[in-house]
Design an enzyme around this catalytic site. Structure first.
Site, PDB file in Angstrom:
ATOM      1  CD1 TRP A   1      -2.235  -2.157   1.724  1.00 22.70           C
ATOM      2  CD2 TRP A   1      -3.161  -0.900   0.132  1.00 22.70           C
ATOM      3  NE1 TRP A   1      -3.356  -2.804   1.300  1.00 22.70           N
ATOM      4  CE2 TRP A   1      -3.956  -2.051   0.321  1.00 22.70           C
ATOM      5  CE3 TRP A   1      -3.553   0.035  -0.823  1.00 22.70           C
ATOM      6  CZ2 TRP A   1      -5.114  -2.287  -0.414  1.00 22.70           C
ATOM      7  CZ3 TRP A   1      -4.702  -0.199  -1.548  1.00 22.70           C
ATOM      8  CH2 TRP A   1      -5.472  -1.345  -1.349  1.00 22.70           C
TER       9      TRP A   1
ATOM     10  CG  ASN B   1      -2.116   5.507  -5.700  1.00 25.17           C
ATOM     11  OD1 ASN B   1      -1.539   6.561  -5.952  1.00 25.17           O
ATOM     12  ND2 ASN B   1      -3.421   5.353  -5.887  1.00 25.17           N
ATOM     13  CB  ILE B   2       4.088   7.173  -5.134  1.00 23.74           C
ATOM     14  CG1 ILE B   2       4.918   5.884  -5.127  1.00 23.74           C
ATOM     15  CG2 ILE B   2       4.875   8.305  -4.474  1.00 23.74           C
ATOM     16  CD1 ILE B   2       5.269   5.376  -3.758  1.00 23.74           C
ATOM     17  N   PRO B   3       1.283   8.831  -5.152  1.00 20.07           N
ATOM     18  CG  PRO B   3       0.655   9.718  -7.235  1.00 20.07           C
ATOM     19  CD  PRO B   3       1.173   8.469  -6.590  1.00 20.07           C
ATOM     20  CB  VAL B   4      -3.046   7.590  -2.739  1.00 19.14           C
ATOM     21  CG1 VAL B   4      -3.834   7.235  -1.482  1.00 19.14           C
ATOM     22  CG2 VAL B   4      -4.005   7.964  -3.860  1.00 19.14           C
TER      23      VAL B   4
ATOM     24  CG  HIS C   1     -11.145   1.262  -2.025  1.00 17.59           C
ATOM     25  ND1 HIS C   1     -10.147   2.046  -1.482  1.00 17.59           N
ATOM     26  CD2 HIS C   1     -10.537   0.483  -2.959  1.00 17.59           C
ATOM     27  CE1 HIS C   1      -8.991   1.748  -2.056  1.00 17.59           C
ATOM     28  NE2 HIS C   1      -9.196   0.810  -2.957  1.00 17.59           N
TER      29      HIS C   1
END
Length: 420
Positions: free
Chosen positions: A304, A308-311, A345
């Site tokens: 995790w 998804n590095i931006p999130v 989600h």
């Protein structure tokens, strides 16, 4: 290794041929286009209208920041106004979707835009607040204005080419408060606001063309796989799920797992590598760290944090670290981050389908006990831990898809029978 690849290729080719022989050619790209824009159904147009309306929330946040910079409103009133903007940005599209009932696929894409916008507006408000606080502290301590540029927590700039540093002065607060700066951030491939983003020296045309070709090619492949492979498999699974035939349910989930995982991997590459790099190249945005080696994950946490590095950067900067600074434990911070992720989600699935079954939410929260199990396995064997991470990705998604599709079909069948 070569033998494994050859056997995998041959088995998949057999499945592809079996699918074509059984169903024929089902691929029709125009169906996806019609689902979103509503060419045949004018009530689907709210999807595009909502995306245009999101500019109003950007303008509202901008004007609140202008008022705060001029001390025309207090920090508490500014925080309240930003809170109202963010809540409205989440609720408004959901209400419109419930009222107009557009196609779920188009509605999910629209809510994706709004979810990204919400995270960006939160970052925009928080960073400007930090700038005002630092500016106030500097004035109080040194009685003069100092540069109040806020740096990101990323560490290393993943820059493309040379950065524009020679002869370029950094923007200082409140000089950053103008429309060009805000809209650059809104369209930039990042969720974390900066007064000074790293910029590349030029646009690489060949690199840009390659990424655009990838975007066009891969989206066609994904549409083809969904229409030709996933849709028939899901449709054929409704009877076993309705009869609660456990053995056939497991068989259908396993049959769906392979094409679903192919589509998921293609989507990951299409979005995080092709799309975001196209956007970054056009904007000369030099920070290209959109993902790391999540495929080598030996723990759920590592996955995790790296897929998804931006999130991840947004959650670390605006949720996790502020909670630690206020005295919360690391575990509490991680749980809150998972709760926020679980909410979005579920928001992106339940609202378009117009039903609340909480399968996505529970699936995300199950990551917490799964992380504990994987961590214990990792102590025994990192290889088996990585295998468990992959198994959760390959099997978990088809189960959620089947549950939502089954409930959606049942709900619509009940509504149709009640109307009749």
């Amino acid at each position: 290794m070569n033998l494994c690849v050859l056997l995998l290729f041959m088995s998949n080719i057999r499945l592809v041929l079996e699918n074509f022989l059984k169903y024929g050619i089902l691929i029709d790209p125009m169906k996806i286009f019609n689902m979103f824009v509503g060419v045949n159904d004018p009530y689907s147009w709210p999807n595009l209208s909502l995306i245009c309306i999101c500019n109003l929330f950007c303008l509202a946040s901008y004007f609140v920041e202008k008022l705060l910079s001029k001390d025309m409103i207090s920090e508490s009133k500014g925080a309240f106004l930003h809170f109202i903007i963010v809540i409205t940005c989440l609720v408004f599209p959901a209400v419109v979707i419930f009222q107009k009932r557009p196609n779920p696929i188009g509605a999910a894409i629209t809510l994706g835009f709004y979810s990204i916008l919400v995270l960006k507006l939160i970052s925009y408000a928080m960073v400007n607040k930090w700038c005002r606080k630092k500016q106030h502290d500097n004035r109080k301590q040194l009685h003069r204005r100092r540069r109040t540029r806020i740096k990101s927590e990323g560490g290393i700039w993943m820059a493309n080419g040379k950065l524009e540093t020679n002869g370029t002065s950094f923007v200082e607060y409140p000089d950053n408060l103008h429309m060009k700066d805000l809209y650059y951030f809104i369209v930039a491939p990042t969720l974390s606001y900066e007064l000074n983003f790293p910029r590349s020296e030029r646009i690489r045309k060949r690199f840009l063309i390659r990424r655009i070709v990838e975007m066009v090619f891969l989206i066609q492949i994904m549409i083809g796989l969904i229409q030709q492979w996933i849709v028939p498999t899901v449709a054929n699974a409704m009877k076993p799920f309705g009869e609660m035939d456990l053995s056939r349910m497991v068989e259908r989930i396993m049959k769906l797992a392979l094409p679903n995982h192919f589509v998921w991997l293609l989507f990951f590459y299409w979005f995080f590598h092709s799309c975001l790099n196209v956007l970054a190249e056009v904007l000369r945005f030099a920070d290209r760290e959109f993902y790391r080696d999540w495929w080598n994950s030996e723990s759920i946490g590592y996955f995790w944090q790296n897929w998804n590095i931006p999130v991840h950067k947004w959650a670390n900067r605006h949720v996790y670290r502020p909670m630690l600074e206020k005295g919360f434990s690391r575990t509490q911070g991680q749980i809150v981050v998972f709760l926020i992720s679980a909410f979005f989600h579920e928001y992106l699935v339940s609202v378009p389908l117009q039903m609340f079954k909480l399968w996505a939410f529970m699936g995300m929260m199950m990551q917490i006990p799964l992380a504990i199990v994987v961590a214990r396995v990792n102590k025994l064997s990192p290889v088996y831990a990585n295998l468990l991470v992959w198994m959760s990705l390959i099997v978990g998604q088809p189960v959620a898809i089947m549950m939502y599709v089954h409930d959606y079909v049942v709900q619509n069948a009940l509504e149709a029978s009640s109307v009749a």
